[in-house]
Design a protein around this motif. Structure first.
Motif, PDB file in Angstrom:
ATOM      1  N   LEU A   1     -11.587 -29.208   5.073  1.00  0.00           N
ATOM      2  CA  LEU A   1     -12.904 -29.807   5.316  1.00  0.00           C
ATOM      3  C   LEU A   1     -12.968 -30.475   6.683  1.00  0.00           C
ATOM      4  CD1 LEU A   1     -13.475 -31.297   1.751  1.00  0.00           C
ATOM      5  CD2 LEU A   1     -14.641 -29.298   2.746  1.00  0.00           C
ATOM      6  N   GLU A   2     -11.886 -31.139   7.083  1.00  0.00           N
ATOM      7  CA  GLU A   2     -11.865 -31.784   8.401  1.00  0.00           C
ATOM      8  C   GLU A   2     -11.911 -30.756   9.521  1.00  0.00           C
ATOM      9  OE1 GLU A   2      -8.325 -34.172   8.051  1.00  0.00           O
ATOM     10  OE2 GLU A   2      -9.492 -35.968   7.542  1.00  0.00           O
ATOM     11  N   ARG A   3     -11.159 -29.658   9.360  1.00  0.00           N
ATOM     12  CA  ARG A   3     -11.179 -28.592  10.383  1.00  0.00           C
ATOM     13  C   ARG A   3     -12.572 -27.992  10.521  1.00  0.00           C
ATOM     14  NH1 ARG A   3      -6.090 -27.032   8.315  1.00  0.00           N
ATOM     15  NH2 ARG A   3      -7.062 -25.353   7.145  1.00  0.00           N
ATOM     16  N   ALA A   4     -13.351 -28.024   9.447  1.00  0.00           N
ATOM     17  CA  ALA A   4     -14.729 -27.514   9.488  1.00  0.00           C
ATOM     18  C   ALA A   4     -15.656 -28.502  10.199  1.00  0.00           C
ATOM     19  CB  ALA A   4     -15.226 -27.247   8.073  1.00  0.00           C
ATOM     20  N   GLY A   5     -15.143 -29.679  10.539  1.00  0.00           N
ATOM     21  CA  GLY A   5     -15.940 -30.681  11.236  1.00  0.00           C
ATOM     22  C   GLY A   5     -16.941 -31.394  10.340  1.00  0.00           C
ATOM     23  N   LEU A   6     -16.666 -31.411   9.046  1.00  0.00           N
ATOM     24  CA  LEU A   6     -17.598 -32.027   8.099  1.00  0.00           C
ATOM     25  C   LEU A   6     -17.297 -33.508   7.899  1.00  0.00           C
ATOM     26  CD1 LEU A   6     -17.480 -29.143   5.508  1.00  0.00           C
ATOM     27  CD2 LEU A   6     -19.424 -29.725   6.959  1.00  0.00           C
ATOM     28  N   ALA A   7     -18.353 -34.305   7.847  1.00  0.00           N
ATOM     29  CA  ALA A   7     -18.204 -35.717   7.511  1.00  0.00           C
ATOM     30  C   ALA A   7     -17.938 -35.789   6.016  1.00  0.00           C
ATOM     31  CB  ALA A   7     -19.480 -36.477   7.857  1.00  0.00           C
ATOM     32  N   LEU A   8     -16.920 -36.558   5.617  1.00  0.00           N
ATOM     33  CA  LEU A   8     -16.612 -36.628   4.200  1.00  0.00           C
ATOM     34  C   LEU A   8     -16.243 -38.032   3.780  1.00  0.00           C
ATOM     35  CD1 LEU A   8     -13.180 -36.473   3.578  1.00  0.00           C
ATOM     36  CD2 LEU A   8     -13.629 -34.363   4.779  1.00  0.00           C
ATOM     37  N   ILE A   9     -16.467 -38.271   2.504  1.00  0.00           N
ATOM     38  CA  ILE A   9     -16.111 -39.535   1.870  1.00  0.00           C
ATOM     39  C   ILE A   9     -15.174 -39.190   0.723  1.00  0.00           C
ATOM     40  CG2 ILE A   9     -16.933 -41.526   0.554  1.00  0.00           C
ATOM     41  CD1 ILE A   9     -19.654 -41.149   1.969  1.00  0.00           C
ATOM     42  N   GLU A  10     -14.097 -39.945   0.611  1.00  0.00           N
ATOM     43  CA  GLU A  10     -13.121 -39.728  -0.453  1.00  0.00           C
ATOM     44  C   GLU A  10     -13.268 -40.841  -1.486  1.00  0.00           C
ATOM     45  OE1 GLU A  10      -8.301 -39.593  -0.510  1.00  0.00           O
ATOM     46  OE2 GLU A  10      -9.303 -38.704   1.218  1.00  0.00           O
ATOM     47  N   SER A  11     -13.313 -40.480  -2.764  1.00  0.00           N
ATOM     48  CA  SER A  11     -13.436 -41.455  -3.842  1.00  0.00           C
ATOM     49  C   SER A  11     -12.514 -41.082  -4.990  1.00  0.00           C
ATOM     50  CB  SER A  11     -14.851 -41.504  -4.415  1.00  0.00           C
ATOM     51  OG  SER A  11     -15.829 -41.066  -3.558  1.00  0.00           O
ATOM     52  N   ASP A  12     -12.249 -42.062  -5.842  1.00  0.00           N
ATOM     53  CA  ASP A  12     -11.427 -41.830  -7.031  1.00  0.00           C
ATOM     54  C   ASP A  12     -12.322 -41.643  -8.245  1.00  0.00           C
ATOM     55  OD1 ASP A  12      -8.919 -42.036  -5.819  1.00  0.00           O
ATOM     56  OD2 ASP A  12      -8.894 -44.204  -6.000  1.00  0.00           O
ATOM     57  N   LEU A  13     -12.029 -40.606  -9.027  1.00  0.00           N
ATOM     58  CA  LEU A  13     -12.731 -40.338 -10.275  1.00  0.00           C
ATOM     59  C   LEU A  13     -11.727 -40.329 -11.413  1.00  0.00           C
ATOM     60  CD1 LEU A  13     -14.901 -39.378  -8.246  1.00  0.00           C
ATOM     61  CD2 LEU A  13     -15.421 -37.547  -9.824  1.00  0.00           C
ATOM     62  N   ILE A  14     -12.230 -40.489 -12.604  1.00  0.00           N
ATOM     63  CA  ILE A  14     -11.406 -40.393 -13.804  1.00  0.00           C
ATOM     64  C   ILE A  14     -11.605 -39.002 -14.384  1.00  0.00           C
ATOM     65  CG2 ILE A  14     -11.034 -41.249 -16.145  1.00  0.00           C
ATOM     66  CD1 ILE A  14     -12.114 -43.979 -15.176  1.00  0.00           C
ATOM     67  N   GLY A  15     -10.512 -38.316 -14.639  1.00  0.00           N
ATOM     68  CA  GLY A  15     -10.568 -37.035 -15.328  1.00  0.00           C
ATOM     69  C   GLY A  15     -10.160 -37.269 -16.772  1.00  0.00           C
ATOM     70  N   VAL A  16     -10.994 -36.841 -17.697  1.00  0.00           N
ATOM     71  CA  VAL A  16     -10.699 -37.073 -19.110  1.00  0.00           C
ATOM     72  C   VAL A  16     -10.967 -35.801 -19.915  1.00  0.00           C
ATOM     73  CG1 VAL A  16     -12.985 -38.085 -19.582  1.00  0.00           C
ATOM     74  CG2 VAL A  16     -11.083 -38.618 -21.088  1.00  0.00           C
ATOM     75  N   GLU A  17     -10.014 -35.461 -20.769  1.00  0.00           N
ATOM     76  CA  GLU A  17     -10.224 -34.343 -21.685  1.00  0.00           C
ATOM     77  C   GLU A  17     -11.175 -34.797 -22.783  1.00  0.00           C
ATOM     78  OE1 GLU A  17      -6.425 -33.117 -23.180  1.00  0.00           O
ATOM     79  OE2 GLU A  17      -6.040 -31.892 -21.416  1.00  0.00           O
ATOM     80  N   LEU A  18     -12.059 -33.910 -23.173  1.00  0.00           N
ATOM     81  CA  LEU A  18     -12.996 -34.251 -24.229  1.00  0.00           C
ATOM     82  C   LEU A  18     -12.338 -34.029 -25.589  1.00  0.00           C
ATOM     83  CD1 LEU A  18     -16.254 -32.716 -22.745  1.00  0.00           C
ATOM     84  CD2 LEU A  18     -15.540 -35.109 -22.767  1.00  0.00           C
ATOM     85  N   PRO A  19     -12.518 -34.968 -26.494  1.00  0.00           N
ATOM     86  CA  PRO A  19     -11.911 -34.822 -27.826  1.00  0.00           C
ATOM     87  C   PRO A  19     -12.581 -33.687 -28.601  1.00  0.00           C
ATOM     88  CG  PRO A  19     -13.346 -36.742 -27.767  1.00  0.00           C
ATOM     89  CD  PRO A  19     -13.281 -36.209 -26.364  1.00  0.00           C
ATOM     90  N   GLU A  20     -11.863 -33.162 -29.556  1.00  0.00           N
ATOM     91  CA  GLU A  20     -12.400 -32.069 -30.378  1.00  0.00           C
ATOM     92  C   GLU A  20     -13.216 -32.658 -31.523  1.00  0.00           C
ATOM     93  OE1 GLU A  20      -9.267 -29.366 -31.418  1.00  0.00           O
ATOM     94  OE2 GLU A  20      -8.720 -29.079 -29.333  1.00  0.00           O
ATOM     95  N   THR A  21     -14.398 -33.132 -31.194  1.00  0.00           N
ATOM     96  CA  THR A  21     -15.332 -33.703 -32.166  1.00  0.00           C
ATOM     97  C   THR A  21     -16.689 -33.041 -31.937  1.00  0.00           C
ATOM     98  OG1 THR A  21     -16.000 -35.496 -30.681  1.00  0.00           O
ATOM     99  CG2 THR A  21     -14.128 -35.941 -32.145  1.00  0.00           C
ATOM    100  N   PRO A  22     -17.601 -33.142 -32.887  1.00  0.00           N
ATOM    101  CA  PRO A  22     -18.921 -32.519 -32.710  1.00  0.00           C
ATOM    102  C   PRO A  22     -19.682 -33.035 -31.481  1.00  0.00           C
ATOM    103  CG  PRO A  22     -18.590 -33.101 -35.008  1.00  0.00           C
ATOM    104  CD  PRO A  22     -17.443 -33.698 -34.241  1.00  0.00           C
TER     105      PRO A  22
END
Length: 163
Positions: free
Chosen positions: A78-99
């Motif tokens: 992305l940097e080599r493409a010359g794009l302005a970017l913002i980096e953030s932290d997200l939570i990745g969560v598996e969804l439970p096997e419920t309805p």
């Protein structure tokens, strides 16, 4: 949120493939035909896979959020493409096997008074189960709450898949 280019400080040196959050790259682009394709094509021929994407656009510009299988290499692309970017932290969560799996996640976070700012599904199922990426207003409390409630959290290492 950490605007790329500023010092990451100690947190940047502690982060590894098993760090409990996922790095999101938000890229600002002109809203013109072919712009997204141009960016996506830059990952061709690399190890980097787009594992989630979210697009918010207006008449003149768009914010495209990417989760990538190899964030360090992805940032370089992305940097080599010359794009302005913002980096953030997200939570990745598996969804439970419920309805209503998202209901369980939302309820757990609400009980801890953690607000979801945005969410989107992952294209990959690291352990064979559907998963979502969540940006919340208190990442540490969100991680702690979901872990305590027994949810399976994802790390960047889970996004690598088979290379």
């Amino acid at each position: 949120m950490n605007v790329h280019g500023t010092s990451g400080g100690e947190a940047g040196t502690l982060r590894g493939r098993n760090y409990p959050t996922l790095r999101q790259f938000t890229v600002f682009m002109e809203n013109r035909v072919g712009q997204l394709l141009e960016v996506v094509r830059r990952f061709e021929g690399t190890l980097v896979r787009i594992v989630a994407v979210s697009i918010n656009d207006s008449a003149e510009c768009a914010f495209v959020r990417f989760l990538l299988s190899h964030p360090e290499q992805g940032r370089e692309v992305l940097e080599r493409a010359g794009l302005a970017l913002i980096e953030s932290d997200l939570i990745g969560v598996e969804l439970p096997e419920t309805p209503q799996p998202l209901l369980a996640v939302c309820t757990a976070l609400l009980q801890a008074e953690v607000n979801i700012l945005h969410a989107y599904p992952l294209f990959v199922q690291p352990r064979g189960r559907a998963a979502v990426a969540l940006m919340v207003d208190n990442t540490d409390l969100g991680l702690e709450t979901l872990a305590r409630k027994g949810f399976s959290l994802l790390t960047e290492n889970d996004l690598v898949g088979d290379d």
